[in-house]
Design an enzyme around this catalytic site. Structure first.
Site, PDB file in Angstrom:
ATOM      1  N   LYS A  98      80.826  51.825 117.958  1.00 30.60           N
ATOM      2  CA  LYS A  98      81.692  50.838 118.612  1.00 30.60           C
ATOM      3  C   LYS A  98      83.025  51.493 118.993  1.00 30.60           C
ATOM      4  CE  LYS A  98      83.938  46.473 117.817  1.00 30.60           C
ATOM      5  NZ  LYS A  98      84.617  45.701 116.798  1.00 30.60           N
ATOM      6  N   PHE A 101      65.006  38.918 146.766  1.00 33.30           N
ATOM      7  CA  PHE A 101      66.037  37.903 146.965  1.00 33.30           C
ATOM      8  C   PHE A 101      67.295  38.616 147.426  1.00 33.30           C
ATOM      9  CE2 PHE A 101      65.201  33.523 145.506  1.00 33.30           C
ATOM     10  CZ  PHE A 101      63.841  33.655 145.299  1.00 33.30           C
ATOM     11  N   LYS A 131      68.627  44.189 154.243  1.00 31.00           N
ATOM     12  CA  LYS A 131      67.990  44.497 152.947  1.00 31.00           C
ATOM     13  C   LYS A 131      66.470  44.555 153.079  1.00 31.00           C
ATOM     14  CE  LYS A 131      71.504  43.114 149.798  1.00 31.00           C
ATOM     15  NZ  LYS A 131      72.136  42.048 149.050  1.00 31.00           N
ATOM     16  N   PRO A 138      68.609  52.346 139.036  1.00 35.64           N
ATOM     17  CA  PRO A 138      67.525  52.444 140.024  1.00 35.64           C
ATOM     18  C   PRO A 138      67.339  51.110 140.718  1.00 35.64           C
ATOM     19  CG  PRO A 138      66.651  52.302 137.789  1.00 35.64           C
ATOM     20  CD  PRO A 138      68.134  52.435 137.652  1.00 35.64           C
ATOM     21  N   ASP A 139      66.939  51.143 141.967  1.00 35.09           N
ATOM     22  CA  ASP A 139      66.620  49.894 142.667  1.00 35.09           C
ATOM     23  C   ASP A 139      65.154  49.573 142.366  1.00 35.09           C
ATOM     24  OD1 ASP A 139      65.847  47.929 144.616  1.00 35.09           O
ATOM     25  OD2 ASP A 139      67.725  48.375 145.636  1.00 35.09           O
ATOM     26  N   ILE A 140      64.963  48.529 141.556  1.00 35.67           N
ATOM     27  CA  ILE A 140      63.610  48.219 141.063  1.00 35.67           C
ATOM     28  C   ILE A 140      62.722  47.757 142.216  1.00 35.67           C
ATOM     29  CG2 ILE A 140      62.307  46.778 139.444  1.00 35.67           C
ATOM     30  CD1 ILE A 140      64.984  46.595 137.823  1.00 35.67           C
ATOM     31  N   ASN A 171      76.001  39.803 134.333  1.00 30.74           N
ATOM     32  CA  ASN A 171      76.436  38.872 135.379  1.00 30.74           C
ATOM     33  C   ASN A 171      75.988  37.452 135.027  1.00 30.74           C
ATOM     34  OD1 ASN A 171      73.706  38.392 136.558  1.00 30.74           O
ATOM     35  ND2 ASN A 171      73.840  40.593 136.928  1.00 30.74           N
ATOM     36  N   ASP A 203      74.060  46.642 139.270  1.00 21.90           N
ATOM     37  CA  ASP A 203      73.962  47.807 140.146  1.00 21.90           C
ATOM     38  C   ASP A 203      74.333  49.098 139.416  1.00 21.90           C
ATOM     39  OD1 ASP A 203      73.104  46.538 142.505  1.00 21.90           O
ATOM     40  OD2 ASP A 203      75.105  45.666 142.750  1.00 21.90           O
ATOM     41  N   LYS A 234      64.920  47.964 151.841  1.00 25.48           N
ATOM     42  CA  LYS A 234      64.174  47.991 150.583  1.00 25.48           C
ATOM     43  C   LYS A 234      62.668  48.019 150.793  1.00 25.48           C
ATOM     44  CE  LYS A 234      67.886  46.003 147.934  1.00 25.48           C
ATOM     45  NZ  LYS A 234      68.188  45.794 146.521  1.00 25.48           N
TER      46      LYS A 234
HETATM   47  N1  CTP Z   1      67.258  44.549 143.099  1.00 29.16           N
HETATM   48  C1  CTP Z   1      66.503  45.357 142.268  1.00 29.16           C
HETATM   49  N2  CTP Z   1      67.092  46.399 141.632  1.00 29.16           N
HETATM   50  C2  CTP Z   1      68.401  46.662 141.788  1.00 29.16           C
HETATM   51  C3  CTP Z   1      69.184  45.847 142.629  1.00 29.16           C
HETATM   52  C4  CTP Z   1      68.590  44.789 143.260  1.00 29.16           C
HETATM   53  O1  CTP Z   1      65.309  45.111 142.107  1.00 29.16           O
HETATM   54  N3  CTP Z   1      68.942  47.681 141.162  1.00 29.16           N
HETATM   55  C5  CTP Z   1      66.594  43.459 143.818  1.00 29.16           C
HETATM   56  C6  CTP Z   1      67.017  42.069 143.414  1.00 29.16           C
HETATM   57  O2  CTP Z   1      66.185  41.571 142.377  1.00 29.16           O
HETATM   58  C7  CTP Z   1      66.850  41.301 144.708  1.00 29.16           C
HETATM   59  C8  CTP Z   1      67.180  42.317 145.780  1.00 29.16           C
HETATM   60  O3  CTP Z   1      66.987  43.587 145.164  1.00 29.16           O
HETATM   61  O4  CTP Z   1      65.515  40.903 144.910  1.00 29.16           O
HETATM   62  C9  CTP Z   1      68.545  42.258 146.348  1.00 29.16           C
HETATM   63  O5  CTP Z   1      69.521  42.161 145.358  1.00 29.16           O
HETATM   64  P1  CTP Z   1      71.056  42.091 145.723  1.00 29.16           P
HETATM   65  O6  CTP Z   1      71.864  42.094 144.443  1.00 29.16           O
HETATM   66  O7  CTP Z   1      71.308  40.994 146.687  1.00 29.16           O
HETATM   67  O8  CTP Z   1      71.223  43.435 146.505  1.00 29.16           O
HETATM   68  P2  CTP Z   1      71.780  44.848 146.145  1.00 29.16           P
HETATM   69  O9  CTP Z   1      70.730  45.847 146.463  1.00 29.16           O
HETATM   70  O10 CTP Z   1      72.331  44.872 144.757  1.00 29.16           O
HETATM   71  O11 CTP Z   1      72.902  45.002 147.225  1.00 29.16           O
HETATM   72  P3  CTP Z   1      74.435  44.531 147.196  1.00 29.16           P
HETATM   73  O12 CTP Z   1      74.784  44.197 145.779  1.00 29.16           O
HETATM   74  O13 CTP Z   1      75.145  45.705 147.721  1.00 29.16           O
HETATM   75  O14 CTP Z   1      74.490  43.345 148.119  1.00 29.16           O
END
Ligand code: CTP
Length: 407
Positions: free
Chosen positions: A290, A326, A340, A307-309, A212, A280, A344
């Protein structure tokens, strides 16, 4: 008596009746051992002379007569960079308007625009000029840009009117100079701060990836602010093209999985701040070779959720004392961020609008809302560096009572 030996103050004198007080300021600074270099605006020369200031400072005084076309043309950058602090006294309405708007049409304003040092300004003007909405707008802008203001004081003015507009006394300006030249307090000394930043890169095959537009600027600015406050600062960053901030421990990573592993490896920490734009999804079953076009039709990419870190660390053990997330949103910014925060399990969320046209992604400025269980604070638009400083100062404050209790 605090010594200023080894410090250089660049004093920029604007054209106002209060310019005569600059003599006393120079004298006080010299008594403390500071080196004082002076720039006079053209208007200032109507009130004070280069000769008197040069005798007091023992230095050549730069005037508007040294226009931008002569030898100082090369020197103004050097002049501002070689100083430890820039002091504008008196800061006239005109000079403040130039500073607030980034004008650079003479030596004083050019030097102020070219500097990377802190600036102290002592406004002095007629009370009506001070109260004028244009001046007040400029004052707000200057404060947002990090300029420190001392005064103006209330009192009778040279023009016979009474009210705010008198320049602060030289002794008070000196006190501010001394404070600004002191090494900053380090409330996070002995504390560990872990910050994620930048995008993650999720491979498709050995040469392609999904990612991104995150520039990493906000996370790097926070890391700089954490170092300034004395924290042991670990920056876990996806690929960005930014210089590594001095004093941080840099851990470069590529994928979300790598970032999570690195974060877990850095626990325990006192504060964890998650600014990274983590992808995500990752590609399930990354191709070893390749992918070839010759295969006929475009490959179907099957995605798996990353994973959501932030959530993993916020719910893990040992949990950092403060966890900050954030929320990059394009709609219902504060509502989504509030959700969120709960989902979270973090203590604070900085929500920002990243919709097209907001200029946040890749830009140098940010407009954030600070969201906690106790409510929402809307911060004005400011530099990402300033967001970093304010956030770290706030977090240092939040930790401080526990620290005192433990002592
Ligand atoms: N984050 C993370 N790990 C992920 C996704 C998000 O640690 N896999 C953290 C980001 O660093 C940020 C927060 O979660 O601090 C929110 O990120 P954001 O992209 O706004 O939220 P998402 O959980 O990805 O939700 P969505 O894309 O559905 O809005």
């Amino acid at each position: 008596m605090t010594s200023l030996a080894g410090k250089t103050v660049l004093l920029i004198i604007g054209g106002g009746i209060a310019a005569y007080k600059a003599h006393e300021l120079v004298r006080l600074l010299k008594t403390r051992g500071a080196r004082v270099r002076i720039i006079l605006t053209r208007a200032a020369e109507e009130f004070v002379t280069p000769l008197s200031l040069s005798s007091l400072s023992g230095e050549k005084v730069y005037t508007a007569l040294f226009s931008l076309t002569d030898e100082v043309e090369m020197g103004h950058i050097q002049l501002s960079r070689a100083a430890d602090l820039l002091v504008v006294a008196p800061a006239t309405a005109d000079l403040m308007a130039k500073m607030a708007n980034g004008l650079a049409d003479d030596l004083a304003s050019t030097t102020l625009l070219a500097t990377d040092k802190r600036i102290l300004a002592a406004p002095a003007m007629n009370v009506r000029m001070w109260r004028h909405p244009a001046t007040q707008r400029n004052v707000e802008t200057l404060k947002r840009d990090g300029v420190v203001l001392v005064g103006p004081a209330d009192g009778e003015m040279a023009c016979g009117e009474f009210g705010p507009g008198r320049m602060a006394e030289p002794g008070e300006i000196l006190d501010h100079i001394i404070t600004m030249l002191q090494p900053r307090a380090q409330p996070l000394a002995g504390r560990k701060v872990v910050i994620t930043a930048g995008p993650t890169r999720e491979p498709i095959d050995p040469v392609r990836y999904i990612s991104n537009h995150s520039s990493g600027k906000q996370g790097y600015a926070i890391a700089r602010a954490a170092v300034e406050l004395g924290a042991e600062t670990v920056l876990i960053s996806g690929p960005v093209s930014l210089a590594i901030p001095p004093g941080v421990q840099m851990m470069p990573v590529e994928t979300a999985q790598d970032m999570l592993t690195a974060c877990k490896g850095e626990m325990p920490a006192d504060i964890a701040i998650f600014t990274a734009a983590v992808a995500d999804w990752r590609v399930a079953g990354v191709a070893v070779d390749k992918l070839k076009k010759s295969a006929g039709k475009p490959p179907a990419l099957s995605l798996a959720e990353n994973p959501d870190i932030l959530a993993t660390i916020a719910r893990g053990s040992p949990r950092p004392e403060i966890v900050v997330g954030f929320a990059a949103e394009t709609e219902r910014v504060t509502e989504n961020a509030m959700e969120k925060l709960k989902k979270k399990g973090c203590d604070l969320i900085l929500a920002n609008d990243v919709s097209a046209g907001s200029g946040v992604f890749g830009g140098d400025r940010n407009k954030v809302h600070l969201i906690s269980a106790s409510g929402i604070e809307n911060w004005p638009e400011m530099d990402k560096d300033e967001v970093g400083r304010r956030l770290m100062e706030r977090l240092a404050h939040m930790l401080a009572p526990q620290q005192r209790a433990a002592e």
